[in-house]
Design a protein around this motif. Structure first.
Motif, PDB file in Angstrom:
ATOM      1  N   UNK A   9      34.287  38.945  35.832  1.00 59.43           N
ATOM      2  CA  UNK A   9      33.951  38.625  34.437  1.00 59.43           C
ATOM      3  C   UNK A   9      33.967  39.892  33.586  1.00 59.43           C
ATOM      4  N   UNK A  10      33.320  40.924  34.089  1.00 64.60           N
ATOM      5  CA  UNK A  10      33.249  42.187  33.342  1.00 64.60           C
ATOM      6  C   UNK A  10      34.641  42.803  33.208  1.00 64.60           C
ATOM      7  N   UNK A  11      35.388  42.848  34.303  1.00 59.76           N
ATOM      8  CA  UNK A  11      36.726  43.450  34.284  1.00 59.76           C
ATOM      9  C   UNK A  11      37.617  42.786  33.240  1.00 59.76           C
ATOM     10  N   UNK A  12      37.702  41.461  33.266  1.00 60.52           N
ATOM     11  CA  UNK A  12      38.596  40.773  32.344  1.00 60.52           C
ATOM     12  C   UNK A  12      38.091  40.813  30.909  1.00 60.52           C
ATOM     13  N   UNK A  13      36.789  40.877  30.724  1.00 63.67           N
ATOM     14  CA  UNK A  13      36.225  41.042  29.380  1.00 63.67           C
ATOM     15  C   UNK A  13      36.616  42.404  28.811  1.00 63.67           C
ATOM     16  N   UNK A  14      36.420  43.444  29.602  1.00 63.42           N
ATOM     17  CA  UNK A  14      36.738  44.808  29.152  1.00 63.42           C
ATOM     18  C   UNK A  14      38.236  44.951  28.915  1.00 63.42           C
TER      19      UNK A  14
END
Length: 118
Positions: A9-14
């Motif tokens: 989630x964090x990776x694709x958000x960033x």
């Protein structure tokens, strides 16, 4: 495996935020006239990199749904603030954005908050 969902989630958000900033900066500022704004935004929407940024938000949502099957939201959601930390750090290196004491303090408070909540 639950933490991998949060990481995804964090990776694709960033990724989405950084790719949008990178490509939008290449197009320049939003025009003044309404008609020109529409054309400008349509051109952005047709850019494959911009589309990948939107797709990454969708993929991040899928990872988040998977994370919600493993954790209480009150536990998992504070980890999402790591996206702010990563976007800040990467924007300094990728775009040369300025660092200030206030920004460093804010990021530090986020990290401390995550540690305390855990």
């Amino acid at each position: 495996m639950g933490y991998a969902y949060i990481f995804g989630t964090i990776f694709f958000t960033v990724y989405g935020q950084l790719i949008l900033k990178w490509k939008i900066d290449q197009y320049g500022g939003l025009p003044e006239l309404w008609k020109d704004k529409v054309i400008f935004l349509l051109q952005l929407l047709l850019n494959p990199f911009i589309l990948s940024g939107f797709l990454s938000a969708f993929v991040a949502s899928i990872f988040w749904m998977a994370a919600m099957t493993k954790f209480d939201i009150s536990y998992a959601y504070p980890f999402m603030s790591l996206s702010f930390v990563l976007v800040f750090l990467l924007s300094v290196f990728m775009f040369g954005e300025p660092i200030s004491l206030k920004k460093v303090m804010g990021v530090s408070f986020i990290v401390i908050g995550i540690i305390v909540m855990r």
